[in-house]
Write an enzyme that holds these catalytic residues in place. Structure first.
Site, PDB file in Angstrom:
ATOM      1  N   HIS A  73       0.822  -1.206   0.000  1.00 15.96           N
ATOM      2  CA  HIS A  73       0.000   0.000   0.000  1.00 15.96           C
ATOM      3  C   HIS A  73       0.856   1.256   0.000  1.00 15.96           C
ATOM      4  O   HIS A  73       0.444   2.290  -0.531  1.00 15.96           O
ATOM      5  CB  HIS A  73      -0.957  -0.015   1.192  1.00 15.96           C
ATOM      6  CG  HIS A  73      -2.212  -0.783   0.938  1.00 15.96           C
ATOM      7  ND1 HIS A  73      -3.463  -0.211   0.991  1.00 15.96           N
ATOM      8  CD2 HIS A  73      -2.408  -2.083   0.610  1.00 15.96           C
ATOM      9  CE1 HIS A  73      -4.386  -1.127   0.704  1.00 15.96           C
ATOM     10  NE2 HIS A  73      -3.762  -2.270   0.476  1.00 15.96           N
ATOM     11  N   ASP A  74       2.023   1.193   0.604  1.00 13.89           N
ATOM     12  CA  ASP A  74       2.924   2.342   0.550  1.00 13.89           C
ATOM     13  C   ASP A  74       3.392   2.571  -0.879  1.00 13.89           C
ATOM     14  O   ASP A  74       3.364   3.692  -1.390  1.00 13.89           O
ATOM     15  CB  ASP A  74       4.129   2.109   1.466  1.00 13.89           C
ATOM     16  CG  ASP A  74       5.057   3.308   1.505  1.00 13.89           C
ATOM     17  OD1 ASP A  74       4.552   4.447   1.544  1.00 13.89           O
ATOM     18  OD2 ASP A  74       6.284   3.118   1.483  1.00 13.89           O
ATOM     19  N   GLY A  79       5.013   5.994  -4.631  1.00 12.49           N
ATOM     20  CA  GLY A  79       6.227   5.200  -4.508  1.00 12.49           C
ATOM     21  C   GLY A  79       6.499   4.740  -3.087  1.00 12.49           C
ATOM     22  O   GLY A  79       5.753   5.035  -2.155  1.00 12.49           O
ATOM     23  N   SER A  83       4.886   7.097   2.897  1.00 10.12           N
ATOM     24  CA  SER A  83       3.753   8.029   3.003  1.00 10.12           C
ATOM     25  C   SER A  83       2.557   7.388   3.686  1.00 10.12           C
ATOM     26  O   SER A  83       1.748   8.076   4.314  1.00 10.12           O
ATOM     27  CB  SER A  83       3.362   8.546   1.615  1.00 10.12           C
ATOM     28  OG  SER A  83       3.051   7.468   0.739  1.00 10.12           O
ATOM     29  N   PRO A 171      -6.352  -1.572  -6.755  1.00  9.52           N
ATOM     30  CA  PRO A 171      -7.358  -2.355  -7.484  1.00  9.52           C
ATOM     31  C   PRO A 171      -8.436  -2.901  -6.552  1.00  9.52           C
ATOM     32  O   PRO A 171      -8.174  -3.166  -5.377  1.00  9.52           O
ATOM     33  CB  PRO A 171      -6.539  -3.486  -8.112  1.00  9.52           C
ATOM     34  CG  PRO A 171      -5.328  -3.595  -7.266  1.00  9.52           C
ATOM     35  CD  PRO A 171      -5.031  -2.222  -6.768  1.00  9.52           C
ATOM     36  N   THR A 202      -1.201 -15.880  -0.572  1.00  7.87           N
ATOM     37  CA  THR A 202      -1.000 -17.170   0.083  1.00  7.87           C
ATOM     38  C   THR A 202      -0.968 -17.027   1.599  1.00  7.87           C
ATOM     39  O   THR A 202      -1.073 -18.017   2.312  1.00  7.87           O
ATOM     40  CB  THR A 202       0.297 -17.837  -0.410  1.00  7.87           C
ATOM     41  OG1 THR A 202       0.380 -19.155   0.108  1.00  7.87           O
ATOM     42  CG2 THR A 202       1.530 -17.060   0.016  1.00  7.87           C
ATOM     43  N   THR A 253      -3.336 -23.403   3.808  1.00  9.32           N
ATOM     44  CA  THR A 253      -2.115 -23.130   4.593  1.00  9.32           C
ATOM     45  C   THR A 253      -1.993 -21.624   4.812  1.00  9.32           C
ATOM     46  O   THR A 253      -1.092 -20.972   4.284  1.00  9.32           O
ATOM     47  CB  THR A 253      -0.859 -23.654   3.866  1.00  9.32           C
ATOM     48  OG1 THR A 253      -0.778 -23.047   2.563  1.00  9.32           O
ATOM     49  CG2 THR A 253      -0.901 -25.165   3.709  1.00  9.32           C
ATOM     50  N   ASP A 258       3.651 -20.140   0.502  1.00 10.69           N
ATOM     51  CA  ASP A 258       3.904 -21.240  -0.424  1.00 10.69           C
ATOM     52  C   ASP A 258       3.098 -21.009  -1.695  1.00 10.69           C
ATOM     53  O   ASP A 258       2.565 -19.925  -1.905  1.00 10.69           O
ATOM     54  CB  ASP A 258       3.572 -22.592   0.224  1.00 10.69           C
ATOM     55  CG  ASP A 258       2.147 -22.652   0.770  1.00 10.69           C
ATOM     56  OD1 ASP A 258       1.293 -21.838   0.334  1.00 10.69           O
ATOM     57  OD2 ASP A 258       1.870 -23.509   1.636  1.00 10.69           O
TER      58      ASP A 258
END
Length: 334
Positions: A73-74, A79, A83, A171, A202, A253, A258
């Site tokens: 998210h940063d 970039g 922030s 997104p 995962t 899991t 994985d």
């Protein structure tokens, strides 16, 4: 599959991750980054970060996935410049307080604060919060079984954090592959890299509100594994009155990094619509098939994509600072 309910205090037996992964514009300052950036100015940097994340992860197993999510998210917006760590004040509503960031995990913010405190005692005013978050993310991913990847250092902390800029750069669960890929592509990431980075699902969990429309009503998704759907319906039956209810992204899991996420997609066990479409869309299915059968290929691609993500939008000396506190700009009126 047992029903579980989690709160925003982040139950220590679950891990959290975001819906998808996206990256912003690559900066011309990438060249300033190097792995030994703090070798002379803060020689204990690696040791301090490693010891702090080890202690925190043992105490609170949510930390790894939470920190990975926070790092994404940063880097999504402006970039990798820390922030997302900035707190809202009377002058500014910061990124972390946008609705799309309202479930960012407290444990992830806490580990950055712990590391910053320790580093300020060892080498005050030297290490940026952006570098702390990047390094901690890598160390935590490897702790839960994920691949090692190099983290180049030398980022500076940004001067801006605006909540209104978040929407449109993260997104959503109901977006199509072309929509999601469009965000990746404009920032230099290939379709294969997008699928590899999506494999970070995962570990972690998502709140019911993010996938409830797949479960109920006339538009319920018939392609979800029936037993999985039944368990999710029971788990989420009260989600409209309790928005903290959540389910594992990887039901098999959930605490191990994985390739099970990709295997699950082939069995109808993808939690989010944006997960399921990866196996349905002809452009992404070959990569899902590859990673489901070849964990080494997934780990190699994920590691390379994470190295690339960590160089996105970095700030140099003229574009940033080394914050004294990670949740405040040095100039508090900014």
């Amino acid at each position: 599959m047992s029903n579980m309910q989690f709160s925003r205090s982040f139950n220590p037996f679950v891990l959290l991750f975001c819906l998808a992964v996206v990256v912003p514009t690559i900066s011309a300052d990438v060249a300033i980054l190097r792995t030994d950036y703090y070798q002379k100015t803060c020689p204990d940097f690696n040791k301090i970060v490693r010891e702090a994340v080890t202690t925190k992860q043992v105490q609170q197993p949510t930390t790894a996935a939470g920190t990975l999510r926070l790092f994404f998210h940063d880097c999504f917006l402006e970039g990798c410049d820390a922030s997302v760590l900035i707190a809202t004040n009377s002058f500014n509503k910061a990124e972390r307080d946008d609705d799309l960031n309202d479930s960012l995990p407290g444990d992830a913010f806490d580990i950055v604060t712990r590391i910053k405190t320790a580093l300020e005692l060892s080498c005050p005013g030297v290490v940026s919060c952006a570098d702390i978050l990047a390094q901690a993310t890598r160390d935590l991913v490897t702790m839960v079984g994920g691949p090692y990847f190099d983290v180049k250092l030398g980022r500076k902390d940004g001067f801006e954090s605006k909540a209104h800029k978040v929407r449109g750069n993260v997104p959503m669960a109901n977006q199509t592959v072309p929509d999601i890929h469009g965000i990746f592509k404009k920032n230099g990431f290939t379709l294969r890299e997008m699928v590899a980075l999506s494999g970070a699902h995962t570990i972690g969990f998502s709140h019911c509100k993010e996938f409830a429309d797949r479960l109920y009503g006339s538009k319920a998704d018939k392609e979800i594994n029936p037993r999985f759907a039944a368990a999710l319906k029971d788990l989420c039956k009260n989600h409209t009155v309790d928005d903290t209810i959540a389910a594992f992204n990887d039901v098999m899991t959930p605490g191990k990094f994985d390739n099970m996420y990709f295997k699950n997609l082939k069995r109808g066990l993808g939690l989010l619509a944006s997960d399921h479409i990866l196996i349905k869309d002809n452009s992404t299915k070959p990569f899902v098939d590859l990673y489901a059968t070849n964990e080494t290929a997934f780990f190699e691609d994920f590691a390379r994509a994470m190295e690339k993500l960590g160089t996105v939008g970095v700030k140099g000396d003229k574009e940033g600072e080394v914050r004294r506190r990670c949740d405040h700009f040095n100039n508090l009126n900014v």
